[in-house]
Scaffold this active site. Structure first.
Site, PDB file in Angstrom:
ATOM      1  N   GLY A 364     -30.276 -15.773   3.607  1.00 25.03           N
ATOM      2  CA  GLY A 364     -30.883 -15.968   2.295  1.00 25.03           C
ATOM      3  C   GLY A 364     -31.714 -17.224   2.259  1.00 25.03           C
ATOM      4  O   GLY A 364     -31.694 -18.032   3.190  1.00 25.03           O
ATOM      5  N   PRO A 365     -32.479 -17.416   1.186  1.00 25.41           N
ATOM      6  CA  PRO A 365     -33.341 -18.591   1.064  1.00 25.41           C
ATOM      7  C   PRO A 365     -32.537 -19.874   0.936  1.00 25.41           C
ATOM      8  O   PRO A 365     -31.333 -19.822   0.636  1.00 25.41           O
ATOM      9  CB  PRO A 365     -34.138 -18.309  -0.215  1.00 25.41           C
ATOM     10  CG  PRO A 365     -33.339 -17.314  -0.954  1.00 25.41           C
ATOM     11  CD  PRO A 365     -32.598 -16.511   0.046  1.00 25.41           C
ATOM     12  N   PRO A 366     -33.160 -21.027   1.158  1.00 21.65           N
ATOM     13  CA  PRO A 366     -32.439 -22.307   1.037  1.00 21.65           C
ATOM     14  C   PRO A 366     -31.953 -22.526  -0.393  1.00 21.65           C
ATOM     15  O   PRO A 366     -32.606 -22.124  -1.351  1.00 21.65           O
ATOM     16  CB  PRO A 366     -33.503 -23.350   1.416  1.00 21.65           C
ATOM     17  CG  PRO A 366     -34.540 -22.603   2.167  1.00 21.65           C
ATOM     18  CD  PRO A 366     -34.557 -21.222   1.609  1.00 21.65           C
ATOM     19  N   GLY A 367     -30.803 -23.188  -0.506  1.00 23.20           N
ATOM     20  CA  GLY A 367     -30.320 -23.599  -1.816  1.00 23.20           C
ATOM     21  C   GLY A 367     -29.515 -22.564  -2.566  1.00 23.20           C
ATOM     22  O   GLY A 367     -29.173 -22.794  -3.730  1.00 23.20           O
ATOM     23  N   GLY A 369     -26.490 -21.482  -1.586  1.00 20.40           N
ATOM     24  CA  GLY A 369     -25.058 -21.738  -1.410  1.00 20.40           C
ATOM     25  C   GLY A 369     -24.425 -21.077  -0.215  1.00 20.40           C
ATOM     26  O   GLY A 369     -23.233 -20.771  -0.239  1.00 20.40           O
ATOM     27  N   THR A 371     -23.870 -22.337   2.930  1.00 18.30           N
ATOM     28  CA  THR A 371     -22.912 -23.225   3.604  1.00 18.30           C
ATOM     29  C   THR A 371     -21.730 -23.537   2.704  1.00 18.30           C
ATOM     30  O   THR A 371     -20.579 -23.560   3.156  1.00 18.30           O
ATOM     31  CB  THR A 371     -23.605 -24.535   4.024  1.00 18.30           C
ATOM     32  OG1 THR A 371     -24.756 -24.222   4.822  1.00 18.30           O
ATOM     33  CG2 THR A 371     -22.666 -25.413   4.831  1.00 18.30           C
ATOM     34  N   SER A 688     -46.784  -5.327   3.027  1.00 17.11           N
ATOM     35  CA  SER A 688     -46.376  -4.969   1.669  1.00 17.11           C
ATOM     36  C   SER A 688     -47.415  -5.313   0.604  1.00 17.11           C
ATOM     37  O   SER A 688     -47.257  -4.936  -0.550  1.00 17.11           O
ATOM     38  CB  SER A 688     -45.049  -5.649   1.321  1.00 17.11           C
ATOM     39  OG  SER A 688     -45.187  -7.052   1.322  1.00 17.11           O
ATOM     40  N   LYS A 731     -38.258  -9.959  -4.462  1.00 19.65           N
ATOM     41  CA  LYS A 731     -39.583  -9.816  -5.083  1.00 19.65           C
ATOM     42  C   LYS A 731     -39.477  -9.604  -6.591  1.00 19.65           C
ATOM     43  O   LYS A 731     -40.263 -10.158  -7.364  1.00 19.65           O
ATOM     44  CB  LYS A 731     -40.337  -8.664  -4.420  1.00 19.65           C
ATOM     45  CG  LYS A 731     -40.733  -8.956  -2.977  1.00 19.65           C
ATOM     46  CD  LYS A 731     -41.388  -7.772  -2.309  1.00 19.65           C
ATOM     47  CE  LYS A 731     -41.793  -8.103  -0.865  1.00 19.65           C
ATOM     48  NZ  LYS A 731     -42.409  -6.975  -0.165  1.00 19.65           N
TER      49      LYS A 731
END
Length: 810
Positions: A364-367, A369, A371, A688, A731
């Site tokens: 998933g994208p950073p930030g 959660g 970790t 896309s 998206k």
């Protein structure tokens, strides 16, 4: 054994008790005291005392055997007579025996209490069989050599010189001398088995000369060392030597206590048999080394690593399934799929004793959660948590460790983390697994194949430990931003769970439950000092951040907290400061993003596409402009190869539908088309955006406006078919953040809406399309503003001006 024994010299055959001897050979004419403790040997002595006091004495081949068999005893020995027998208080017997003649065992008789043997006494070959002159010469040489041996060795009493010099019998002389020479038992037995007297004298003489030569060399070394010491330095040298000896003795004592401590730890440590044998062998090797040597330090460190490893130590899950679920809910808001997978794992573990370690990959994208959820899993399962960041790791030895032959060698990070955890079943988080590198030192991702394979990791072999370590009880959780950079074999070993971005309500809950309290504590504030309203948090989300995760939102909240802390300290304010949606701008400045209004009005040649990136979904503006020219096509905006091909496919579709679109003949020969995607410094690629490209080009040629509150995503074919795409959830979340009212997606992606939050679906109209004509019907803004009415209709055929039946609100 001499051939002579088989054919000649046999004088008499006698049955007598046998006394096996350890580490001693008794020769004829010897009087020797023996201490006897074995039951069979004591019984043999008692039997001999009852009759003629005769006993047959033979050496054992292996002195360590307490119960020797017939094969463990030499065949040639000495018949003897017991002179004196004394019983000692501890149960043993002291006996004084005298050797008489050589003998050979011809037969073992049946006897339970002791060995009874049939012995043939052997008549020695005297001078009649050899050269008498040679024997006399050998006797003189032996006497002279024995004198030298006694003077050099100083282990034999000087009186023996006189005793030996009076012996006239060559046989007795050889036997007496060899009994006083310090040689191995095998050599003495060899001499005993030589029947020919002249040959025996020669053999003893050779032995004696060899021992004298060794003693002479020792004496030379002593003299040489002594000469090197000058008288003026003698006292100083002795003092220094004394100090060195004392220091060495102290170090030796410390070294011995250290070895004893290691042996004690080994005894109390539960570990596999392979590792136990390895430690035992290394401790034995260490005992032979100098305490301060470099090799001893290496061995000591290796033993410490093996003893410190958690081989069988485990933590038990003390929580029930509901309690574990409550802990996961308490720590994180959302992340339903991850939580369900962990609860399933715990449920299976409660039903079976041995459950293979789970290997999850959170993508998933950073930030969002990834970790922190791994830490929460460790808390919910009552396991230790250890983390290893793989970002930038390019050396295979980081995973497998270095071999002990290298200076400063250490185990790999996996083994180091297991030691740090102290248990064999921790939660091990391998962070940023998609950012592994490789170079000439090896490929770490290949080393991870063994670690992350449940069928292999029960015998993980680290180069340093050199013994197998069981990783099957470890719960591995890996994190990544993208899957494309993870090698396919490594992906195949992991269960991939995708974590998309958060919606506004989720961000509001996360901020209210976690972030605000965290930043207040970090900045020394309490609820008496500051209060964030829901409106203030939503304003931060909408106007100051545009992200899939919550990191930037946390930074903005921290910024407000710092400014409030400064105001409290500088102005001495005691009242609680209330942060509202209106006062946010006072702390954070002007809004960074627009919200609550359309991204733009309906315009010709401008379409909003949807893109997926490593940091989540993003809005992508696509512009197309028509100008007079010669039929050229220009593409700008740092487009990748796949995206450029999508532009070509879109252009081909528009040209193939020129008649339906009402375009003049040969229109494309007199015009140039320029397709541009802003933010040109950022590379863009993927198929896309195909329908967005076609919509912009068609809009530019047909002079029709594209709705500004509409976004779209989908791949286009040359015939206008719309193919499914990936990243639908991300998206749609991006479209929701951008306040889009209508989103066009391929009909085949309808199944993916199950993962999209309900509040996002309610806030937008989702239009499903199968053909490009349907896209244009929904995208073009009608000049009479009839679009909303026409979208509800359901035409039977594709039309560039009418929507398809697939259009609907979800």
């Amino acid at each position: 054994m001499s051939e002579y024994l088989k054919n000649k010299g046999i004088v008499k055959r006698t049955i007598m008790p046998l006394l096996p001897l350890r580490d001693v050979v008794v020769f004829p004419h010897m009087i020797v005291p023996l201490f006897v403790g074995r039951e069979k040997s004591i019984a043999a002595l008692e039997s001999a005392m009852k009759y003629e006091k005769s006993i047959f004495m033979v050496a054992q081949k292996n002195a360590q055997k307490d119960e020797p068999a017939e094969n463990d005893i030499y065949r040639i020995g000495t018949t003897g007579v017991i002179i004196q027998l004394l019983r000692l208080p501890d149960g043993t017997v002291k006996v004084l025996v005298e050797g008489k003649r050589r003998g050979i065992i011809r037969k073992y008789n049946e006897a339970e209490e002791y060995f009874s043997v049939e012995v043939e006494e052997v008549e020695e070959e005297d001078d009649a069989h050899g050269d008498r002159v040679k024997s006399e010469a050998l006797m003189r040489s032996l006497n002279e050599s024995f004198v030298s041996y006694v003077k050099l060795g100083k282990k034999v009493h000087m009186e023996m010189i006189n005793t030996v010099s009076t012996i006239e019998s060559p046989s007795k002389l050889a036997d007496v001398i060899v009994s006083h020479v310090g040689v191995k038992l095998e050599e003495k037995q060899r001499i005993l088995e030589i029947i020919n007297v002249a040959q025996r004298l020669e053999a003893v003489y050779e032995l004696l000369l060899g021992e004298i030569e060794i003693l002479q060399v020792e004496e030379k070394i002593k003299r040489r060392v002594k000469k090197q010491m000058e008288k003026t330095q003698k006292d100083y040298y002795l003092n220094e030597q004394m100090r060195a000896i004392q220091k060495e003795m102290g170090e030796k004592d410390d070294f011995k206590s250290e070895i004893a401590e290691l042996e004690k730890r080994l005894k109390g440590k539960k570990m596999p048999e392979e590792a136990h044998k390895k430690v035992k062998a290394e401790i034995k090797k260490m005992q032979m080394m100098a305490p301060m040597s470099a090799e001893a330090t290496v061995v000591r460190n290796y033993i410490d690593w093996l003893l410190d490893m958690p081989w069988f130590e485990k933590t038990d899950n003390k929580f029930t399934l509901k309690e574990s679920e409550a802990i996961l809910e308490e720590d994180h808001f959302g992340l339903k799929q991850v939580k369900e997978r962990i609860i399933e794992y715990l449920a299976v573990q409660s039903l079976i004793k041995k459950n293979k370690g789970s290997i999850l990959c959170l993508v998933g994208p950073p930030g969002v959660g990834k970790t922190s959820v791994a830490k929460s899993v460790a808390r919910a399962t009552n396991r230790k948590f250890v983390r290893f960041s793989l970002g930038g790791v390019r050396d295979e030895a980081e995973i497998r460790g270095h071999r002990r032959t290298y200076i400063g060698a250490l185990p790999g990070k996996i083994i180091q983390l297991m030691k740090k955890a102290g248990t064999s079943n921790p939660v091990l988080c391998l962070d940023e697994v998609d950012k592994l590198s490789s170079d000439f030192r090896g490929d770490p991702s290949s080393a991870l194949l063994e670690v992350l394979d449940p069928e292999q990791n029960n015998a993980f072999n680290d180069n340093y430990l050199e013994v197998d370590y069981d990783l099957s009880d470890v719960m591995f959780i890996t994190t990544a931003n993208v899957l494309q950079t993870i090698p396919a074999p490594l992906q195949d070993r992991m269960e991939v769970i995708r974590i998309a971005g958060y919606t506004e309500p989720e961000k509001l809950n996360i901020a209210r439950r976690f972030l605000v309290a965290k930043e207040m504590e970090a900045n020394g504030l309490t609820e008496k000092n500051i209060d964030f309203t829901d409106g203030a948090i939503l304003t931060i989300v909408r106007k100051y951040t545009r992200e899939a995760g919550v990191r930037n939102m946390e930074r903005e909240i921290a910024s407000i907290c710092r400014k409030v802390a400064r105001k409290i300290v500088a102005d001495g304010i005691q009242d609680r400061i209330r942060v509202t949606s209106k006062s946010v701008a006072k702390y954070l400045g002007a809004a960074k993003y627009r919200y609550g209004e359309s991204e733009g009005k309906a315009q010709i040649g401008l379409t909003t596409g949807l893109a997926w990136t490593e940091v989540g979904g993003e809005l992508l503006v696509i512009e197309a402009t028509i100008m007079r020219g010669t039929g050229k096509m220009v593409m700008t905006g740092k487009l990748g190869d796949v995206m450029q091909e999508s532009v070509q496919a879109a252009m081909t579709y528009v040209r193939s539908r020129a008649d339906e679109f009402g375009l003049p003949e040969n229109y494309y020969k007199e015009t140039d088309v320029h397709v541009h995607v802003p933010e040109g410094a950022i590379p863009k690629d993927g198929p896309s955006a195909g329908i967005a490209m076609a919509t912009s080009i068609a809009s530019a040629y047909m002079k029709k406006r594209v709705r500004g509150d509409l976004a779209m995503t989908g791949e286009i074919t040359l015939r206008g078919r719309i193919l499914p795409i990936g990243g639908v959830k991300e998206k749609l979340l991006a479209a929701h953040r951008g306040n889009m009212k209508i989103v066009i997606i391929p009909k085949e992606n309808e199944k993916d809406l199950d993962e999209v939050p309900a509040n996002v679906l309610k806030a937008m109209k989702i239009v499903f399309v199968e053909h490009m004509d349907d896209v244009l019907a929904a995208a073009f803004a009608d000049e009479d503003d009839r679009t909303e009415r026409e979208e509800a209709s359901a035409p039977a055929e594709h039309s560039p001006v009418r929507p398809n039946a697939a259009v609907g609100s979800v």
